[in-house]
Design a protein around this motif. Structure first.
Motif, PDB file in Angstrom:
ATOM      1  N   GLN A  28       0.810  -1.230   0.058  1.00 57.32           N
ATOM      2  CA  GLN A  28      -0.026  -0.039  -0.087  1.00 57.32           C
ATOM      3  C   GLN A  28       0.940   1.212   0.191  1.00 57.32           C
ATOM      4  N   ALA A  29       1.929   1.261   0.753  1.00 61.84           N
ATOM      5  CA  ALA A  29       2.708   2.431   0.861  1.00 61.84           C
ATOM      6  C   ALA A  29       3.310   2.595  -0.524  1.00 61.84           C
ATOM      7  N   GLN A  30       4.116   1.560  -1.076  1.00 64.38           N
ATOM      8  CA  GLN A  30       4.690   1.725  -2.541  1.00 64.38           C
ATOM      9  C   GLN A  30       3.976   2.028  -3.593  1.00 64.38           C
ATOM     10  N   THR A  31       2.530   1.495  -3.678  1.00 61.49           N
ATOM     11  CA  THR A  31       1.404   1.911  -4.549  1.00 61.49           C
ATOM     12  C   THR A  31       1.225   3.597  -4.188  1.00 61.49           C
ATOM     13  N   ALA A  32       0.943   4.054  -3.114  1.00 60.20           N
ATOM     14  CA  ALA A  32       0.578   5.530  -2.914  1.00 60.20           C
ATOM     15  C   ALA A  32       2.002   6.078  -3.257  1.00 60.20           C
ATOM     16  N   ALA A  33       3.171   5.692  -3.035  1.00 63.07           N
ATOM     17  CA  ALA A  33       4.308   6.486  -3.456  1.00 63.07           C
ATOM     18  C   ALA A  33       4.247   6.649  -4.661  1.00 63.07           C
ATOM     19  N   LEU A  34       4.260   5.597  -5.604  1.00 63.98           N
ATOM     20  CA  LEU A  34       4.268   5.696  -6.992  1.00 63.98           C
ATOM     21  C   LEU A  34       3.169   6.661  -7.743  1.00 63.98           C
ATOM     22  N   ASP A  35       2.216   6.276  -7.124  1.00 67.31           N
ATOM     23  CA  ASP A  35       0.678   7.241  -7.868  1.00 67.31           C
ATOM     24  C   ASP A  35       1.203   8.671  -7.399  1.00 67.31           C
ATOM     25  N   ALA A  36       1.744   8.802  -6.062  1.00 65.32           N
ATOM     26  CA  ALA A  36       2.099  10.386  -5.739  1.00 65.32           C
ATOM     27  C   ALA A  36       3.107  11.007  -6.754  1.00 65.32           C
ATOM     28  N   GLU A  37       4.097  10.281  -7.042  1.00 66.84           N
ATOM     29  CA  GLU A  37       5.410  10.873  -7.994  1.00 66.84           C
ATOM     30  C   GLU A  37       4.661  11.000  -9.256  1.00 66.84           C
ATOM     31  N   ARG A  38       4.169   9.953  -9.667  1.00 64.74           N
ATOM     32  CA  ARG A  38       3.445  10.216 -11.091  1.00 64.74           C
ATOM     33  C   ARG A  38       2.615  11.428 -11.269  1.00 64.74           C
ATOM     34  N   SER A  39       1.670  11.581 -10.335  1.00 63.13           N
ATOM     35  CA  SER A  39       1.060  12.593 -10.195  1.00 63.13           C
ATOM     36  C   SER A  39       1.865  14.130 -10.230  1.00 63.13           C
ATOM     37  N   VAL A  40       2.937  14.037  -9.519  1.00 61.14           N
ATOM     38  CA  VAL A  40       3.551  15.158  -9.528  1.00 61.14           C
ATOM     39  C   VAL A  40       3.944  15.511 -10.869  1.00 61.14           C
ATOM     40  N   ILE A  41       4.587  14.339 -11.587  1.00 66.20           N
ATOM     41  CA  ILE A  41       5.144  14.625 -12.912  1.00 66.20           C
ATOM     42  C   ILE A  41       3.936  15.074 -13.887  1.00 66.20           C
ATOM     43  N   ASP A  42       2.872  14.409 -13.568  1.00 64.49           N
ATOM     44  CA  ASP A  42       1.515  14.812 -14.409  1.00 64.49           C
ATOM     45  C   ASP A  42       0.941  16.259 -14.307  1.00 64.49           C
ATOM     46  N   LEU A  43       1.148  16.520 -13.059  1.00 67.86           N
ATOM     47  CA  LEU A  43       0.868  18.006 -12.777  1.00 67.86           C
ATOM     48  C   LEU A  43       1.774  19.100 -13.501  1.00 67.86           C
ATOM     49  N   GLU A  44       3.004  18.577 -13.304  1.00 67.88           N
ATOM     50  CA  GLU A  44       3.992  19.573 -13.829  1.00 67.88           C
ATOM     51  C   GLU A  44       4.096  19.761 -15.445  1.00 67.88           C
ATOM     52  N   THR A  45       3.707  18.510 -15.938  1.00 68.48           N
ATOM     53  CA  THR A  45       3.570  18.416 -17.415  1.00 68.48           C
ATOM     54  C   THR A  45       2.179  19.097 -17.966  1.00 68.48           C
ATOM     55  N   ARG A  46       1.112  19.293 -17.235  1.00 65.49           N
ATOM     56  CA  ARG A  46      -0.092  19.927 -17.388  1.00 65.49           C
ATOM     57  C   ARG A  46       0.278  21.521 -17.181  1.00 65.49           C
ATOM     58  N   GLN A  47       0.954  21.840 -16.469  1.00 69.13           N
ATOM     59  CA  GLN A  47       1.065  23.307 -16.296  1.00 69.13           C
ATOM     60  C   GLN A  47       2.133  23.687 -17.249  1.00 69.13           C
ATOM     61  N   LEU A  48       2.973  23.063 -17.642  1.00 66.52           N
ATOM     62  CA  LEU A  48       3.904  23.328 -18.851  1.00 66.52           C
ATOM     63  C   LEU A  48       2.912  23.578 -20.163  1.00 66.52           C
TER      64      LEU A  48
END
Length: 487
Positions: free
Chosen positions: A451-471
Motif C-alpha cells: 500500500q505504501a509503495q503504490t501510494a508513493a508511485l501514484d503520488a510521484e507520477r501525479s507530480v510529473i503529470d501536474l508539472e507536465t499539465r502546467q507546462l
C-alpha cells in the motif's frame, strides 16, 4: 457613402494616340472617374465587450493599435531547450500543413493582383491576313465587286471603365482585405503548429520522466520481491506476501509498457509536424525537468492586435463591407470608353499608309432597367455577409479572452495543486521507508508495504503529470496571447 475616388478599368487603342480629340475625351472621362464615390458603408470594426482586466491578473488594459504582423518566431525559447529549438526550425522548413497554408496565401496574393489589374488599361493588339471569296448570289453585291480578294488588318483596341460608383475600387478593397486575412491565416496556422509541437515535446518529456520513475520503481519492487521471497524461503513470510510483491512488480511493468506506447504515439505526432517519417524518426530520452517560464502578463492588453486569427476575422469583416459597395453599384449605369484603330488593306506591302487607317472611339452607357429583384437580393446578401463576418469577429475575440482566462486559471490552480502533491509525494516516500523497515522487523505485514509503495508511485507520477499539465497550459497561454513578443 465612403470616401470618393476611382478605380477604373481601361483597354487602350492604337492608332489614335496622335488624335488631340481622343486624348481630350479620355481626359474628361478619367477626371469624371476620379470624382466617383464608393457606395460601401463607412467601415467600423465591430464592437466587443471588454473587461478592464483579466479575472486572474491585475494588469489593466491599454488601448490597442493595429500591429497584427508582430514577429512571433522564437517564443518557445522561453523553455530553454536547444532540441526544441531545432525541431521548431524543422517545422518551419518541412511541415506540410504550413506549406499548404503558404500556397493558399500565395493564391490570395495572385487573386488580388488579378482584381487590381482592373485599375489599368487592358490593351489588345491584333493582326489578320485572309483570302476571301464572296458568294455570287450575295444580296446587294456590287456589280464591280471582285469575287475573291485579300484582306490584311493590323489594329488595337482599348476599353476603359469609368468607376463612377466605386465598383472597381470596392472590389480591389475587398480583395486586398481578403489577402490580408489570408496572411493572418498563415500566421495563425504557423502559431498553431508551433504551439502543437511545443505541447507534444513537453508531453514527450513528461512521458520520459514517467518512464524513469516507473523503471526505478520496478527496480525497487524487484528488490522487495527478492526480500519477500527470501523471507518466505526462511519461513518468515507467507506465500500471500510473495504473491502481493509479484503483483506489485507486474503492475509496474504494465504501466511502464503503457507509458512507452504513449511516448511512441507522441513521437510519431512530432515526426509529422517536422515533416519526417514516423517509421524512422527518433528522439533520445530526456528526463530532465523543464521549468515553467515566466510569461509577461502585460501582453494581454494588446491581444486584439497580436492574435492573427483576430486580425483575419477583422479583415474579412472589412472585405464583406466593401462587397456591399460592389453590390450597390449595380443599380447605377456602367460607363465605359471603347476605342479601336489600325490599318486595313488588300495589299500587305502598303498597309501602313494614311488611306488605310481606321479608328473609332466613344463611350458606352449600360444600365439594367429590370432584373426581377436580382440586384436588391445581391445587396441584401452582401449586408448579411457583413453581419455574419462581424458576428464571427466578435466570437473570435470573446473566445480569445476566454482562452487566456482558462490558461491563467490552469497555471494558478495547477501550481497550487502541485505544491500539495509534492508534499504528498514526500510523505508517501517516508511511508515506504518506514513500512519496509517495520516489515523487515516483522512488525507489519507486506500489505502495508504494498500500500505504501503504490501510494508513493501514484503520488510521484501525479507530480510529473501536474508539472507536465502546467507546462502545457503555459504553451496554450502563449498561443492565446498571440505568440511571441518583444522584450
Amino acid at each position: 457613402m465612403g470616401a470618393c475616388g476611382t478605380l477604373a478599368r481601361c483597354r487602350g487603342i492604337a492608332g489614335i494616340a496622335g488624335s488631340h480629340r481622343a486624348r481630350a475625351v479620355l481626359g474628361v472621362l478619367v477626371a469624371t472617374g476620379l470624382s466617383g464615390c464608393s457606395l460601401a458603408p463607412t467601415y467600423k470594426v465591430p464592437e466587443v465587450p471588454m473587461a478592464p482586466q483579466y479575472a486572474n491578473a491585475d494588469t489593466p488594459w491599454t488601448e490597442a493599435k493595429p500591429a497584427d504582423r508582430l514577429d512571433r518566431n522564437g517564443w518557445w525559447k522561453l523553455y530553454g531547450d536547444a532540441r526544441l529549438d531545432d525541431l521548431q526550425a524543422k517545422l518551419l522548413a518541412n511541415n506540410a500543413t504550413l506549406a499548404a497554408a503558404l500556397a493558399h496565401y500565395q493564391q490570395s496574393v495572385a487573386i488580388t493582383r488579378q482584381v487590381r489589374a482592373d485599375l489599368f488599361p487592358q490593351i489588345g493588339l491584333s493582326a489578320n491576313a485572309q483570302r476571301n471569296r464572296e458568294s455570287d448570289t450575295r444580296p446587294l453585291r456590287g456589280a464591280t465587286s471582285p469575287s475573291s480578294y485579300n484582306a490584311y488588318t493590323i489594329g488595337a483596341q482599348l476599353d476603359y471603365e469609368v468607376d463612377l460608383w466605386g465598383r472597381v475600387r470596392d472590389s480591389v478593397a475587398a480583395g486586398t482585405a481578403e489577402q490580408a486575412a489570408s496572411a493572418a491565416d498563415l500566421a495563425s496556422v504557423q502559431l498553431s503548429l508551433q504551439a502543437q509541437l511545443a505541447d507534444n515535446y513537453l508531453q514527450l518529456n513528461g512521458f520520459d520522466r514517467q518512464i524513469k520513475v516507473l523503471s526505478e520503481s520496478i527496480d525497487a519492487f524487484t528488490r522487495a520481491l527478492a526480500l519477500t521471497q527470501s523471507r518466505h524461503d526462511g519461513g518468515i513470510a507467507s506465500g500471500l506476501d510473495v504473491a502481493r510483491a509479484q503483483t506489485q512488480v507486474s503492475n509496474a511493468k504494465s504501466q511502464l509498457t503503457q507509458a512507452r506506447a504513449q511516448r511512441a504515439l507522441v513521437l510519431h505526432a512530432i515526426a509529422v509536424l517536422v515533416g519526417d517519417s514516423a517509421s524512422t524518426f527518433s528522439l533520445a530520452t530526456d528526463d530532465a525537468p523543464v521549468k515553467v517560464p515566466t510569461i509577461p502578463l502585460e501582453v494581454p492588453s494588446t491581444i486584439l492586435q497580436r492574435r492573427p486569427d483576430i486580425a483575419a476575422a477583422e479583415r474579412r469583416t472589412a472585405a464583406a463591407n466593401a462587397q456591399v459597395g460592389v453590390a450597390r453599384s449595380a443599380f447605377f449605369p456602367q460607363l465605359t470608353l471603347d476605342g479601336q484603330g489600325g490599318w486595313q488593306s488588300n495589299r500587305w506591302g502598303s498597309i501602313a499608309t494614311a488611306p488605310n487607317r481606321f479608328w473609332a472611339i466613344g463611350p458606352t452607357l449600360l444600365l439594367d432597367v429590370f432584373d426581377g429583384g436580382r440586384r436588391k437580393a445581391a445587396v441584401d446578401q452582401a449586408k448579411a455577409a457583413t453581419d455574419e463576418a462581424g458576428a464571427q469577429y466578435r466570437g473570435v475575440v470573446l473566445n480569445a479572452f476566454a482562452q487566456v482566462e482558462d490558461n491563467l486559471t490552469l497555471l494558478r490552480d495547477l501550481g497550487t495543486a502541485l505544491t500539495d502533491q509534492r508534499a504528498a509525494a514526500n510523505a508517501a516516500q517516508r511511508s515506504v521507508d518506514l513500512s519496509l523497515n517495520r516489515y523487515r522487523e516483522g512488525a507489519v505485514g507486506y500489505l502495508d508495504v504494498v500500500q505504501a509503495q503504490t501510494a508513493a508511485l501514484d503520488a510521484e507520477r501525479s507530480v510529473i503529470d501536474l508539472e507536465t499539465r502546467q507546462l502545457r497550459a503555459s504553451v496554450q497561454l502563449v498561443r492565446a496571447l498571440g505568440g511571441g513578443w518583444s522584450a
